[in-house]
Write a protein that holds these residues in place. Structure first.
Motif, PDB file in Angstrom:
ATOM      1  N   GLU A  52      10.401  18.810   3.432  1.00  0.00           N
ATOM      2  CA  GLU A  52       9.943  17.494   3.865  1.00  0.00           C
ATOM      3  C   GLU A  52       9.189  16.836   2.715  1.00  0.00           C
ATOM      4  O   GLU A  52       8.222  17.390   2.206  1.00  0.00           O
ATOM      5  N   PRO A  53       9.633  15.666   2.299  1.00  0.00           N
ATOM      6  CA  PRO A  53       9.021  15.035   1.119  1.00  0.00           C
ATOM      7  C   PRO A  53       7.795  14.194   1.441  1.00  0.00           C
ATOM      8  O   PRO A  53       7.570  13.799   2.585  1.00  0.00           O
ATOM      9  N   ARG A  54       7.045  13.937   0.438  1.00  0.00           N
ATOM     10  CA  ARG A  54       6.028  12.889   0.415  1.00  0.00           C
ATOM     11  C   ARG A  54       6.430  11.989  -0.743  1.00  0.00           C
ATOM     12  O   ARG A  54       6.632  12.469  -1.852  1.00  0.00           O
ATOM     13  N   LEU A  55       6.591  10.737  -0.481  1.00  0.00           N
ATOM     14  CA  LEU A  55       7.014   9.785  -1.507  1.00  0.00           C
ATOM     15  C   LEU A  55       5.854   8.867  -1.848  1.00  0.00           C
ATOM     16  O   LEU A  55       5.019   8.562  -0.999  1.00  0.00           O
ATOM     17  N   ILE A  56       5.831   8.425  -3.096  1.00  0.00           N
ATOM     18  CA  ILE A  56       4.798   7.488  -3.502  1.00  0.00           C
ATOM     19  C   ILE A  56       5.431   6.198  -3.997  1.00  0.00           C
ATOM     20  O   ILE A  56       6.584   6.182  -4.432  1.00  0.00           O
ATOM     21  N   PHE A  69      -4.087  -5.548 -11.355  1.00  0.00           N
ATOM     22  CA  PHE A  69      -4.525  -4.826 -10.163  1.00  0.00           C
ATOM     23  C   PHE A  69      -3.400  -3.923  -9.687  1.00  0.00           C
ATOM     24  O   PHE A  69      -2.249  -4.068 -10.092  1.00  0.00           O
ATOM     25  N   THR A  70      -3.765  -2.973  -8.841  1.00  0.00           N
ATOM     26  CA  THR A  70      -2.847  -1.931  -8.407  1.00  0.00           C
ATOM     27  C   THR A  70      -2.748  -1.888  -6.891  1.00  0.00           C
ATOM     28  O   THR A  70      -3.745  -2.095  -6.192  1.00  0.00           O
ATOM     29  N   ILE A  71      -1.553  -1.583  -6.408  1.00  0.00           N
ATOM     30  CA  ILE A  71      -1.324  -1.291  -4.995  1.00  0.00           C
ATOM     31  C   ILE A  71      -0.506  -0.003  -4.957  1.00  0.00           C
ATOM     32  O   ILE A  71       0.486   0.128  -5.677  1.00  0.00           O
ATOM     33  N   ALA A  72      -0.937   0.958  -4.151  1.00  0.00           N
ATOM     34  CA  ALA A  72      -0.226   2.239  -4.080  1.00  0.00           C
ATOM     35  C   ALA A  72      -0.150   2.710  -2.633  1.00  0.00           C
ATOM     36  O   ALA A  72      -1.020   2.397  -1.818  1.00  0.00           O
ATOM     37  N   GLY A  73       0.891   3.460  -2.341  1.00  0.00           N
ATOM     38  CA  GLY A  73       1.045   4.031  -1.010  1.00  0.00           C
ATOM     39  C   GLY A  73       1.733   5.375  -1.080  1.00  0.00           C
ATOM     40  O   GLY A  73       2.458   5.676  -2.030  1.00  0.00           O
ATOM     41  N   VAL A  74       1.485   6.186  -0.076  1.00  0.00           N
ATOM     42  CA  VAL A  74       2.138   7.487   0.080  1.00  0.00           C
ATOM     43  C   VAL A  74       2.840   7.454   1.431  1.00  0.00           C
ATOM     44  O   VAL A  74       2.274   6.970   2.423  1.00  0.00           O
ATOM     45  N   TYR A  75       4.055   7.981   1.470  1.00  0.00           N
ATOM     46  CA  TYR A  75       4.899   7.872   2.662  1.00  0.00           C
ATOM     47  C   TYR A  75       5.481   9.226   3.035  1.00  0.00           C
ATOM     48  O   TYR A  75       5.738  10.057   2.176  1.00  0.00           O
ATOM     49  N   ARG A  76       5.708   9.395   4.332  1.00  0.00           N
ATOM     50  CA  ARG A  76       6.315  10.625   4.835  1.00  0.00           C
ATOM     51  C   ARG A  76       7.353  10.262   5.897  1.00  0.00           C
ATOM     52  O   ARG A  76       7.220   9.244   6.568  1.00  0.00           O
ATOM     53  N   PRO A  77       8.392  11.090   6.022  1.00  0.00           N
ATOM     54  CA  PRO A  77       9.409  10.785   7.027  1.00  0.00           C
ATOM     55  C   PRO A  77       8.915  11.083   8.446  1.00  0.00           C
ATOM     56  O   PRO A  77       8.160  12.032   8.665  1.00  0.00           O
ATOM     57  N   PRO A  86      -1.879   7.586   6.328  1.00  0.00           N
ATOM     58  CA  PRO A  86      -3.175   6.904   6.395  1.00  0.00           C
ATOM     59  C   PRO A  86      -4.179   7.472   5.385  1.00  0.00           C
ATOM     60  O   PRO A  86      -4.307   8.680   5.234  1.00  0.00           O
ATOM     61  N   GLY A  87      -4.858   6.567   4.690  1.00  0.00           N
ATOM     62  CA  GLY A  87      -5.899   6.958   3.752  1.00  0.00           C
ATOM     63  C   GLY A  87      -5.414   7.481   2.417  1.00  0.00           C
ATOM     64  O   GLY A  87      -6.218   7.834   1.563  1.00  0.00           O
ATOM     65  N   ALA A  88      -4.090   7.547   2.211  1.00  0.00           N
ATOM     66  CA  ALA A  88      -3.565   8.138   0.976  1.00  0.00           C
ATOM     67  C   ALA A  88      -3.222   7.107  -0.094  1.00  0.00           C
ATOM     68  O   ALA A  88      -2.952   7.472  -1.218  1.00  0.00           O
ATOM     69  N   GLY A  89      -3.247   5.858   0.223  1.00  0.00           N
ATOM     70  CA  GLY A  89      -2.925   4.812  -0.748  1.00  0.00           C
ATOM     71  C   GLY A  89      -4.077   3.851  -0.876  1.00  0.00           C
ATOM     72  O   GLY A  89      -5.214   4.171  -0.521  1.00  0.00           O
TER      73      GLY A  89
END
Length: 121
Positions: A52-56, A69-77, A86-89
Motif C-alpha cells: 500500500e503506497p503513500r504518495l506525495i 511558497f510551498t504547498i505539499a500533501g501526502v495521500y493514501r489509497p 490529515p496533518g501530513a502536508g
C-alpha cells in the motif's frame, strides 16, 4: 494501489487521465503515481502483492525571483481514491518573512530542476 484501470485489466491510468480523488493533477503528482504504478507492476510480475503506497505531491510557486511558497500533501489509497493524510502536508506560513520567501524561491529552483530532469531526462 496499482493504478490499474477498473474498466480494462492490464491497462494502468495515472496523471491527468486518472480520477484520483484528493491528489491534484500536477506533473510532480503524476511522477509519484508512475513510480507507484511501476512498483506495483514489478511486484505482480514477481508474484507478490503490491504494498500500500503513500504518495506525495509538492508544489513550489514563484511569485518573484526571490519570493516563493510551498504547498505539499501526502495521500493514501482508500476505496479506489487517494485521500489526503490529515496533518501530513501543508503550506508555507502565510505570514512568512522575506528570508523564508527567498529560501522557498531557492528551493523552488532546485525542485524544478530535479523534477523536470526526472520526468523528461
Amino acid at each position: 494501489m496499482t493504478f490499474e484501470s477498473t474498466l480494462q485489466p492490464g491497462i494502468h491510468v495515472l496523471g491527468d487521465a486518472a480520477l484520483m480523488g484528493a491528489m491534484p493533477k500536477a506533473a510532480f503528482a503524476a511522477n509519484a503515481q508512475a513510480k507507484v504504478c511501476a512498483a506495483a507492476i514489478v511486484a505482480r510480475l514477481a508474484g507478490r502483492e503490491p504494498q500500500e503506497p503513500r504518495l506525495i505531491n509538492t508544489c513550489y510557486n514563484l511569485v518573484a525571483p526571490d519570493y516563493g511558497f510551498t504547498i505539499a500533501g501526502v495521500y493514501r489509497p482508500d476505496k479506489g481514491q487517494l485521500l489526503e493524510v490529515p496533518g501530513a502536508g501543508g503550506a508555507s506560513p502565510v505570514d512568512g518573512d522575506r528570508t523564508l520567501r527567498a529560501q522557498e524561491a531557492h528551493y523552488a529552483e532546485g525542485w524544478f530542476a530535479a523534477t523536470t530532469a526526472e520526468i523528461w531526462g
